[in-house]
Design a protein around this motif. Structure first.
Motif, short mmCIF file in Angstrom:
data_model
loop_
_atom_site.label_atom_id
_atom_site.label_comp_id
_atom_site.label_asym_id
_atom_site.label_seq_id
_atom_site.Cartn_x
_atom_site.Cartn_y
_atom_site.Cartn_z
N ARG A 398 14.43 9.73 14.77
CA ARG A 398 13.31 8.81 14.58
C ARG A 398 13.03 8.67 13.10
NH1 ARG A 398 11.61 12.53 18.92
NH2 ARG A 398 10.83 11.36 20.72
N PRO A 399 12.61 7.49 12.68
CA PRO A 399 12.32 7.31 11.26
C PRO A 399 11.03 8.01 10.85
CG PRO A 399 11.80 5.30 12.46
CD PRO A 399 12.44 6.24 13.45
N VAL A 400 10.95 8.29 9.55
CA VAL A 400 9.74 8.85 8.96
C VAL A 400 8.91 7.70 8.42
CG1 VAL A 400 8.87 10.22 7.03
CG2 VAL A 400 10.81 11.05 8.38
N HIS A 401 7.62 7.75 8.71
CA HIS A 401 6.66 6.74 8.22
C HIS A 401 5.63 7.43 7.34
CE1 HIS A 401 2.62 4.91 8.62
NE2 HIS A 401 3.27 3.76 8.51
N TYR A 402 5.34 6.86 6.19
CA TYR A 402 4.16 7.30 5.45
C TYR A 402 3.78 6.26 4.41
CZ TYR A 402 0.89 9.90 2.61
OH TYR A 402 -0.23 10.26 1.91
N GLU A 403 2.71 5.59 4.70
CA GLU A 403 2.26 4.48 3.84
C GLU A 403 1.90 4.97 2.45
OE1 GLU A 403 -0.94 2.08 2.02
OE2 GLU A 403 -1.17 4.08 2.90
N GLY A 404 1.48 6.24 2.34
CA GLY A 404 1.04 6.77 1.06
C GLY A 404 2.18 7.04 0.09
N MET A 405 3.39 7.09 0.58
CA MET A 405 4.53 7.39 -0.30
C MET A 405 5.79 6.88 0.38
SD MET A 405 5.51 11.10 -1.88
CE MET A 405 6.72 11.29 -3.17
N VAL A 408 9.52 8.34 0.28
CA VAL A 408 10.09 9.42 1.10
C VAL A 408 10.27 8.99 2.56
CG1 VAL A 408 9.09 11.25 -0.33
CG2 VAL A 408 7.89 10.52 1.74
N ALA A 409 9.90 7.75 2.87
CA ALA A 409 9.93 7.31 4.26
C ALA A 409 11.14 6.42 4.52
CB ALA A 409 8.65 6.56 4.60
N ASP A 410 11.46 6.25 5.80
CA ASP A 410 12.59 5.40 6.18
C ASP A 410 12.18 3.95 6.33
OD1 ASP A 410 14.65 7.46 6.58
OD2 ASP A 410 13.21 8.20 8.06
N VAL A 411 10.86 3.72 6.46
CA VAL A 411 10.39 2.35 6.63
C VAL A 411 9.37 2.10 5.53
CG1 VAL A 411 10.80 2.38 9.09
CG2 VAL A 411 8.57 3.08 8.24
N HIS A 412 9.18 0.84 5.20
CA HIS A 412 8.20 0.50 4.18
C HIS A 412 6.93 0.03 4.88
CE1 HIS A 412 6.91 -0.81 0.15
NE2 HIS A 412 6.21 -1.71 0.85
N SER A 413 5.86 0.75 4.63
CA SER A 413 4.62 0.49 5.37
C SER A 413 3.51 0.14 4.40
CB SER A 413 4.26 1.74 6.17
OG SER A 413 3.05 1.57 6.86
N GLU A 414 2.74 -0.87 4.75
CA GLU A 414 1.59 -1.24 3.91
C GLU A 414 0.38 -1.45 4.79
OE1 GLU A 414 2.60 -4.62 1.46
OE2 GLU A 414 4.17 -3.49 0.41
N MET A 415 -0.80 -1.51 4.13
CA MET A 415 -2.01 -1.85 4.89
C MET A 415 -2.75 -3.01 4.25
SD MET A 415 -4.43 1.53 4.30
CE MET A 415 -3.56 2.80 5.20
N TYR A 416 -3.25 -3.90 5.10
CA TYR A 416 -4.13 -5.01 4.70
C TYR A 416 -3.49 -5.98 3.71
CZ TYR A 416 -7.11 -1.82 7.09
OH TYR A 416 -7.61 -0.99 8.05
N THR A 417 -2.18 -6.02 3.70
CA THR A 417 -1.49 -6.99 2.86
C THR A 417 -1.78 -8.40 3.39
OG1 THR A 417 0.17 -5.29 2.65
CG2 THR A 417 0.77 -7.48 1.88
N LYS A 418 -2.06 -9.32 2.48
CA LYS A 418 -2.38 -10.69 2.89
C LYS A 418 -1.11 -11.37 3.39
CE LYS A 418 -6.42 -9.89 0.98
NZ LYS A 418 -6.19 -8.44 0.81
N PRO A 419 -1.28 -12.37 4.26
CA PRO A 419 -0.09 -13.04 4.80
C PRO A 419 0.89 -13.50 3.71
CG PRO A 419 -2.06 -13.83 5.92
CD PRO A 419 -2.53 -12.89 4.85
N ALA A 420 0.36 -14.07 2.64
CA ALA A 420 1.28 -14.59 1.61
C ALA A 420 2.11 -13.48 0.99
CB ALA A 420 0.47 -15.31 0.53
#
Ligand code: GAL
Ligand code: MG
Length: 942
Positions: A398-405, A408-420
């Motif tokens: 399973r991939p590693v997720h961590y929005e804070g860094m 070190v994660a396998d996926v790129h995660s963000e929060m509250y990014t605007k649609p554009a």
């Protein structure tokens, strides 16, 4: 019963987002904790252990205790634990005696572990999950880890069963023990011709493998489960330990350019979920978990992030059973000090790794878990690298997720990014899979511009959707002050007078804490629906159906279609859903017929819905999974306008203070001071007792307040009520028509604005109204361009032809179809825990208010003038009534019905609740002229 102390009333709960909960008392630095005020809960009880447990080890398991505790058995100290959301287990065999034993537990509200638990939620303490005893043999299956790897066609599987057998006697002979494993299907039939078997080496992993031909795969769409039973036998072939786990055959692949489940690009139609109920705090009863799963499934949610800690173990079982992908999140957040903790501090490494280890070891056999999250808002540093390395070594499936860094994660995660900005990532073609771990902040009246997000998510192959923030409001049910008989949903600020708090910022749910859906959930259901319907060649009777499922055809559904004329159904039918393979689309013919003669001025719409043919585990037969509405492109003849000459005559009279118009049918009185009607009667019946008063205000939404828009736009608050009439001109262009023109100045600052209304009273009783607002340049955007009319008490029933049935706004209307809807004025209030604007309907062609006898008022958009569609609301509250009160029980209810007849209300926004305005297309700028028009008449009792 497990519970949280604060729910039972001691001590008072605390709600702080970023600050640590103790900061209102004292401000220690880590690893210290408050010394003067740190409540302790002491628990004591006795228990007996069944006789047949002798010769076995007895363990006590604490599934969730916040934040740290010591355990004693029979007065002897057994141990200590922290990490509030994973199990803590102790071997208490050495402390036991026959008969009654005593158990004592001392729980600390705050500990050094609390430094790693700064999640944004109501801070609740105590033993909130189950505590139980269990016994295991001395030689036992200590660990079981199942993997299902699929072949390149995602058809056949290799089942790998890894066990670790432990010998606590130190004397068990090697070679005498065997591990056996058999897999059973959903009907309980063995799947393997012969059980797997192998000889364990104590304390070392033993992996047994079997090929399984074409198992029924697990996915959120089709959650097939098997059961694996592992048996340990002794030298005589007797089974001495039996373990079981459910198994879902599925494979997650990830890496540059891919994040797939069973080979298909996974799209997260997700939501975050906290564990919270108003009556039980974090001790969520199973019935509420089931309610949550059902609500999620019924609203097309397919994924849940267990924000921000490992959830009750039953929750993941439910995700396995009902089909929800889960991102399982470590109990690690240090928001208030995240620049310093845990960072790269070596003395915190073990605590961080322990937290993820406890989660992974507990949850690793759940098919639903498709990613491990290292935590939330805990900063970055070497400790995250160490955690990620630990997970990869333990479970690389399973991939590693961590929005804070993300590095070190396998996926790129963000929060509250605007649609554009999401689109920018899409366009960048960066191959790292991208998701929003939080988006569309569902605080109060929110969740605007979802279609914009989903158009982008579905367009670029590196995007994988997102998780709404969040599922459920966090409240505590309390008696209403001064009214012990009734309760209300309290939030930060209602407890602990004077203690710092972040107020209702814990109330961001798609559903209220009572689980009553907010209107935003309807919009989520629409943008998350697993198929789409678009126009193909409507003239030729064809629509295009796209199947967005990854694995399923459409045979579970029936297709219902209908053609409406001005909201009345005139043709309809039901078909078997077309055969459209997953991920493809097809033109589908619907057997509607264009009528020989089209009604002049009428509107025709095509509604298409897909409903479940049979009941499923999560919804009854007939449940609507997907719906779309398309305008028919039939050209209808324009209706002829009745000639004004035929109108019955009117009489116009004026006094110093009033203009009066009377006719056989109608009587209108306009006050010169206010420029508004003081009464409008038709056939002697009072239809309006006041208005239209210009109105530019709405009860500030949480999103408005979060970006201080209610302060920025304050000049509009009373601009309508304080309008200064500068001129009233009445004229009678023909015997059956009187016009009254009212010119007013609006005291907006720094520059005044202008409001101009033309009333045309007609002998047939109709009053036509045309408003023009000249909003001065340099003023803030307007919340609303509109007017308020007061209908007399008793006008309770409403009926409209426009978007509905739930409230909708310019940026939240894709789920609200144009139709004819009926409701009551009291039902126009959505269950927001903090009162704010509510009840808006867009694209309204006409609306009627009626009393019990069916008499009343009709408002029609004026097709001949200005914008052809209105926005309306009918409430027992004015916008100012909804501006201020903190709770629904404090809102004043007026007997009259306050009818908002508006040109527009600005969008609700919701990209976040701390600064993001609604998207440009949904703003109402000043420095421009707005004109709109409508007609008032008596409701005809047809
Ligand atoms: C996020 C955070 C959530 C919550 C949300 C605002 O930054 O991860 O826990 O605080 O903002 O409601
Ligand atoms: Mg936070």
């Amino acid at each position: 019963m497990p519970s949280n102390w604060e729910i039972e009333g001691y001590p008072e709960p605390i709600y702080l987002n970023i600050k640590y909960p103790w900061e209102g008392y004292e401000k220690p630095d880590f690893p210290d904790v408050p010394k003067d005020f740190n409540p302790v809960g002491s628990y004591r009880r006795t228990f007996t252990v069944p006789d047949d447990w002798s010769g076995r080890r007895t363990l006590i398991s604490f599934q969730g205790v916040k934040s740290a505790f010591f355990v004693w058995v029979n007065g002897k100290k057994v141990g200590y634990s922290e990490d509030s959301y994973t199990p803590a287990e102790f071997d208490i065999s050495p402390y036991l005696r026959p008969g009654a034993n005593s158990l004592s537990v001392e729980v600390y509200r705050w500990s050094d572990g609390s430094w790693l638990e700064d999640q944004d939620m109501i801070d609740l303490s105590g033993i909130f999950r189950d505590v139980y005893l269990y016994a295991i043999p001395l030689v036992h299956v200590h660990d079981l880890f199942v993997r299902t790897d699929l072949d390149s066609a995602f058809r056949d599987a290799t089942l790998s069963v890894t066990t670790v057998v432990r010998d606590r006697t130190g004397k068990a002979a090697k070679g005498e023990r065997r591990v056996e494993a058999q897999l059973y299907d959903a009907k309980g039939r063995p799947v393997l011709r012969r059980p797997l078997t192998g000889e364990p080496v104590f304390d070392e992993p033993l992996t047994l493998k079997a090929d399984v031909k074409a198992p029924d795969l697990w996915s959120a769409e089709d959650p097939n489960l098997y059961t694996l039973v592992v048996t340990l036998t002794d030298g005589k072939g007797r089974s001495t330990d039996i373990q079981r786990t459910r198994v879902g055959f599925r494979q997650v692949d990830f890496g540059p350019g891919k994040w797939t489940v069973n080979g298909k690009h996974v799209m997260f139609h997700g939501t975050n979920r906290h564990e919270s109920t108003p009556e039980h705090g974090q001790a969520v009863p199973e019935s509420v978990m089931v309610e949550d799963v059902l609500l999620m499934k019924r609203h097309n949610i397919n994924a849940v992030r267990t924000s921000h800690y490992p959830n009750h173990p039953r929750w993941l079982e439910l995700c396995d059973e009902y089909g929800l992908y889960a991102i399982d999140e470590t109990n690690l957040e240090t928001h208030g000090v995240r620049d310093r903790l845990p960072a790269s501090l070596p003395e915190w490494t073990d605590a961080c790794v322990d937290r993820i280890r406890s989660m992974v070891e507990r949850d690793k056999n759940h098919a639903c878990v498709v990613a491990w999250s290292l935590g939330n808002e805990a900063g970055d540093g070497d400790n995250f690298k160490t955690m990620a390395d630990w997970v990869r070594a333990r479970d690389d499936s399973r991939p590693v997720h961590y929005e804070g860094m993300n590095s070190v994660a396998d996926v790129h995660s963000e929060m509250y990014t605007k649609p554009a900005d999401v689109e920018k990532y899409g366009k960048s073609a960066n191959p790292k899979p991208y998701m929003l771990c939080e988006y569309t902040h569902a605080m109060g009246n929110s969740n605007g511009n979802l279609p914009e997000y989903w158009e982008i998510f579905e367009k670029y192959p590196n995007l994988h959707g997102g998780f709404v923030w969040d599922w459920v409001d966090q409240n505590i049910r309390r008696p209403i002050p001064g009214d012990a008989k009734h309760s209300y949903l309290s939030y930060g600020g209602d407890w602990h007078p004077g203690y710092p708090t972040d107020g209702n910022f814990s109330c961001n749910g798609l559903v209220a804490s009572t689980r009553s859906p907010h209107p935003g959930l309807m919009e989520i259901k629409k943008v998350y629906q697993p198929l789409s319907v678009t126009a193909d060649d409507l003239g030729a009777g064809t629509v295009k159906v796209r199947n967005k499922h990854l694995f399923s055809g459409l045979d579970a559904y029936e297709l219902r279609w209908s053609v409406t004329r001005n909201g009345e159904r005139v043709q309809h039918g039901t078909l078997r859903a077309p055969d459209v393979a997953p991920g493809t689309s097809r033109a589908v013919r619907l057997p509607y017929k264009k009528p020989g003669t089209l009604e002049p001025g009428a509107e025709y719409w095509l509604d298409v819905t897909f409903a479940l043919r049979d009941k499923t585990r999560w919804a009854p037969a007939g449940h609507i999974v997907a719906a779309e509405q398309l305008p028919m492109d039939w050209r209808v003849p324009t209706p002829a306008d009745p000639a004004p000459g035929t109108l019955p005559a009117l009489e116009l009279s004026e006094s110093g203070t009033e203009v009066m118009v009377t006719g056989r049918e109608v009587e209108v009185v306009l006050s010169k001071a206010s420029g508004t009607l003081s009464s409008y009667k038709v056939k002697g019946k009072l239809l309006l007792a006041g208005g239209p008063v210009p109105n530019f205000w709405r009860g500030p939404t949480d999103n408005d307040i979060g970006r201080k828009y209610h302060e920025e736009a304050a000049t509009w608050r009373d601009a309508g009520a304080k309008a200064k009439v500068t001129e009233v001109k009445a004229a009678q262009p023909s015997p059956g028509e009187v016009t009254i023109e009212v010119t007013a100045t609006l005291p907006t600052s720094p520059s005044p604005s202008a409001w101009h209304t033309v009333f045309t009273v007609r002998g047939d009783g109709e009053v036509r109204v045309r408003h023009t607002l000249k909003a001065a340049a340099g003023l803030p955007d307007l919340p609303v361009v509109g007017a308020l009319l007061t209908a007399p008490a008793g006008f309770e029933r409403i009926d409209w032809y426009g978007r509905g049935p739930h409230e909708n706004y310019q940026d939240r209307k894709s789920s609200a179809f144009v139709g004819r809807y009926r409701s009551t004025v009291d039902d126009q209030v959505a269950p927001y825990v903090r009162p704010q604007q509510t009840g808006n309907m867009t694209d309204v062609r006409n609306l009627s208010l009626a009393d019990r006898a069916g008499d009343g008022l009709t408002v029609l958009a004026d097709p001949a003038d200005g914008e052809p569609l209105l926005e309306t609301s009918a409430l027992h509250h004015t916008p100012s009534d909804l501006d201020g009160p903190k709770h629904p029980y404090e809102v004043k209810r007026r007997d009259e019905t306050i009818l908002g007849v508006n040109h527009r209300q600005m969008g609700v926004g919701g990209n976040d609740s701390w600064g993001a305005p609604p998207l440009e297309a949904y703003l109402l700028h000043s420095g421009r002229t707005y004109t709109y028009a409508y007609r008032l008449r008596a409701l005809s009792r047809a």
